[in-house]
Design a protein around this motif. Structure first.
Motif, mmCIF file in Angstrom:
data_model
loop_
_atom_site.group_PDB
_atom_site.id
_atom_site.type_symbol
_atom_site.label_atom_id
_atom_site.label_comp_id
_atom_site.label_asym_id
_atom_site.label_seq_id
_atom_site.Cartn_x
_atom_site.Cartn_y
_atom_site.Cartn_z
ATOM 1 N N TYR A 131 0.826 -1.203 0.000
ATOM 2 C CA TYR A 131 0.000 0.000 0.000
ATOM 3 C C TYR A 131 0.866 1.262 0.000
ATOM 4 C CZ TYR A 131 -3.355 3.448 1.814
ATOM 5 O OH TYR A 131 -4.144 4.556 2.007
ATOM 6 N N LYS A 162 -8.160 7.492 7.220
ATOM 7 C CA LYS A 162 -8.684 6.292 7.867
ATOM 8 C C LYS A 162 -9.721 5.590 6.987
ATOM 9 C CE LYS A 162 -11.237 5.012 12.031
ATOM 10 N NZ LYS A 162 -11.741 5.497 13.335
ATOM 11 N N LEU A 217 -8.136 3.142 4.569
ATOM 12 C CA LEU A 217 -7.695 1.903 5.203
ATOM 13 C C LEU A 217 -8.895 1.014 5.538
ATOM 14 C CD1 LEU A 217 -5.014 3.374 7.623
ATOM 15 C CD2 LEU A 217 -4.654 2.387 5.362
ATOM 16 N N ALA A 218 -9.970 1.638 6.015
ATOM 17 C CA ALA A 218 -11.171 0.866 6.356
ATOM 18 C C ALA A 218 -11.765 0.214 5.112
ATOM 19 C CB ALA A 218 -12.195 1.774 7.027
ATOM 20 N N GLN A 243 -9.719 -2.755 4.206
ATOM 21 C CA GLN A 243 -9.930 -3.840 5.163
ATOM 22 C C GLN A 243 -11.220 -4.591 4.855
ATOM 23 O OE1 GLN A 243 -10.573 -3.462 9.783
ATOM 24 N NE2 GLN A 243 -8.405 -3.321 9.305
ATOM 25 N N GLY A 251 -5.840 -4.211 7.332
ATOM 26 C CA GLY A 251 -5.669 -3.119 6.397
ATOM 27 C C GLY A 251 -4.432 -3.277 5.538
ATOM 28 N N HIS A 284 -1.916 -1.537 5.208
ATOM 29 C CA HIS A 284 -0.643 -1.051 5.752
ATOM 30 C C HIS A 284 -0.016 -2.058 6.702
ATOM 31 C CE1 HIS A 284 -3.717 -0.180 8.624
ATOM 32 N NE2 HIS A 284 -2.880 0.308 9.517
ATOM 33 N N GLN A 285 -0.555 -3.266 6.789
ATOM 34 C CA GLN A 285 0.043 -4.284 7.657
ATOM 35 C C GLN A 285 1.448 -4.615 7.165
ATOM 36 O OE1 GLN A 285 -2.252 -7.865 8.228
ATOM 37 N NE2 GLN A 285 -0.449 -9.069 8.785
ATOM 38 N N MET A 288 -12.744 -0.733 12.596
ATOM 39 C CA MET A 288 -11.542 -1.000 11.823
ATOM 40 C C MET A 288 -10.528 -1.639 12.762
ATOM 41 S SD MET A 288 -9.177 1.549 9.534
ATOM 42 C CE MET A 288 -8.059 2.083 10.820
ATOM 43 N N GLU A 292 -5.501 4.597 16.504
ATOM 44 C CA GLU A 292 -4.732 3.961 15.444
ATOM 45 C C GLU A 292 -3.229 4.047 15.682
ATOM 46 O OE1 GLU A 292 -8.655 5.247 13.858
ATOM 47 O OE2 GLU A 292 -7.064 6.259 14.956
ATOM 48 N N SER A 329 1.497 -2.120 12.027
ATOM 49 C CA SER A 329 0.736 -1.305 11.077
ATOM 50 C C SER A 329 1.145 0.160 11.187
ATOM 51 C CB SER A 329 -0.770 -1.464 11.325
ATOM 52 O OG SER A 329 -1.079 -1.296 12.693
#
Length: 441
Positions: A39, A68, A71-72, A75, A82, A84-85, A106, A249, A304
């Protein structure tokens, strides 16, 4: 590098010294993101940025923001926590949730080192609040999946406090538990829950002052920034009140000291904050009196990491030395930029309405919601739903409505249509939503 940094008292560092120590952490985090996250690699490539380009705080301005909602959305398409893991699932020891933009939580992942970082920042903030080892803290945040439960619980433990993991619900039983525990106690909850709990106590014939709750640590809402609301809670409980600010987060925390002159930022060495214009995205200087939205970049995160996450929290910066002696960044929160709405050219934050309503205590309780029933432009008078005290006869409601409408118009500079609801209707055990957008977003 790491050993050198943690041998230094961060509260004594000047801004340039702090940037010197954080710059290598930032560069290393960017390299980690580029290597581990499809990502963020795609985002940086699209912006023409190579990892070696971001080696100092000023260079962050080149990097696109993270929202956010993006990312949601990813996911929901199937990624565990998400896109960005970065850490493998075998290294992720905890998952918690935060309020999602679609109504679904999330998920956020944490490695052991990430959890330690969250606890360290939280303990710094709690110390500033006045929490001390041995304090008995009743945590009334949700333990089901949210950070305010287990994650904040561990920050209290990291500091050395004793935590009773109560959670939300069963307020009447909680009051009995308060009464059964001898000695002084502390409450950790949203500000509106402290008001709700006092209302439950009154219905049960219990004097809140008899329960020996000496310190209140509050988070999740901006209510304590309204002097009248803070005073109301202090008078109801006979407690000192202390405001805690965090981003679930990221886990970065800020807190106000005993002088209540802004939130002291406690994320040094873990998170870099920036100030931006929420409309244009342009970076603004962190100078005294400057206003804008806070943006955060994690620099020591494994599971993350987040790069320039928009908080949508609107603040005013304070850079002068605080009366407590601390010299680092602090800020006054004014509300969420996405809770702000514009009525006929006037920018309105819910805290402005809350401030007005406290002029009408005790006839109104101070609890309220603003209902926006059609999309912008808001060229109409929104509905202001306000709690009326239970001992005000119905025959007086009409005149109280007119008085409230006139006071909001005069002091907050916009028109509302007031609807009164009974006491205890609005304040809840969870975060109290102040702005209701009753239209598709």
């Amino acid at each position: 590098m790491d050993g050198d940094f943690w041998n230094i008292d961060i509260e004594t560092l000047q801004e340039e010294e702090l940037r010197h120590f954080e710059a290598p952490l930032l560069a290393r985090q960017i390299e980690y993101l580029y290597a581990k996250s499809d990502y963020y690699r795609a985002k940086l490539d699209a912006a023409g940025i190579r990892p070696g380009d971001i080696t100092c705080h000023e260079a962050l301005e080149q990097v696109p923001f993270t929202e956010k909602k993006d990312l949601a959305r990813a996911q929901r398409e199937g990624a565990l926590i998400g896109p960005h893991q970065c850490a493998p699932r075998s290294d992720i020891v905890r998952m918690v949730g935060t309020g999602g933009t679609s109504g679904k939580p999330m998920l956020i992942g944490w490695t052991r080192e990430d959890v330690q970082a969250y606890s360290e920042m939280g303990a710094r903030a709690l110390w500033i609040l006045g929490c001390r080892p041995g304090d008995l803290v009743l945590n009334c945040f949700n333990y089901s999946i949210y950070a305010g439960g287990v994650m904040d619980h561990m920050a209290f433990e990291h500091l050395g406090a004793t935590v009773l993991a109560y959670g939300v619900g069963k307020s009447r039983a909680l009051l009995d538990m308060f009464a059964d525990i001898p000695g002084d106690k502390c409450l950790y909850s949203t500000p509106s829950y402290a008001v709700r709990l006092a209302h439950v106590a009154a219905e049960a014939g219990i004097d809140p002052l008899s329960l020996n709750i000496r310190k209140g640590f509050f988070s999740g809402e901006a209510g304590l920034q309204v002097p009248g609301y803070r005073q109301k809670i202090e008078n109801l409980w006979g407690m000192s009140t202390h405001d805690l600010y965090g981003i679930a987060e990221l886990g970065c925390q800020s807190a106000e000291c005993e002088h209540h002159d802004g939130m002291h930022f406690c994320g040094q060495g873990y998170v870099i904050p920036e100030l931006i214009d929420p409309d244009t995205g342009a970076v603004k200087p962190m100078r005294d009196g400057e206003k804008g939205e806070l943006v955060y970049t994690s620099i020591r995160r494994q599971a993350s990491p987040l790069l320039r996450l928009r908080s949508h929290d609107f603040v005013e910066i304070k850079t002068s030395r605080c009366a407590c002696g601390r010299t680092g960044l602090r800020f006054h929160t004014q509300g969420r930029s996405d809770d702000m709405f514009v009525v006929k050219g006037v920018n309105i934050f819910p805290t402005a309405v809350q401030d007005v309503l406290h002029d009408l205590l005790p006839r109104l309780t101070g609890e309220f919601q603003i209902a926006l029933d059609s999309p912008p432009p808001f060229d109409y008078a929104p509905r202001l739903i306000a709690e009326v005290a239970h001992d005000i006869p119905h025959s007086e409601h009409e005149s109280l409505v007119r008085e409230t409408e006139a006071l909001v118009s005069r002091k907050a500079a916009f028109a509302v249509r007031v609807a009164l609801v009974r006491q205890g209707t609005i304040a809840s055990e969870h975060k109290t939503k102040r702005v209701l957008r009753n239209y598709p977003i």
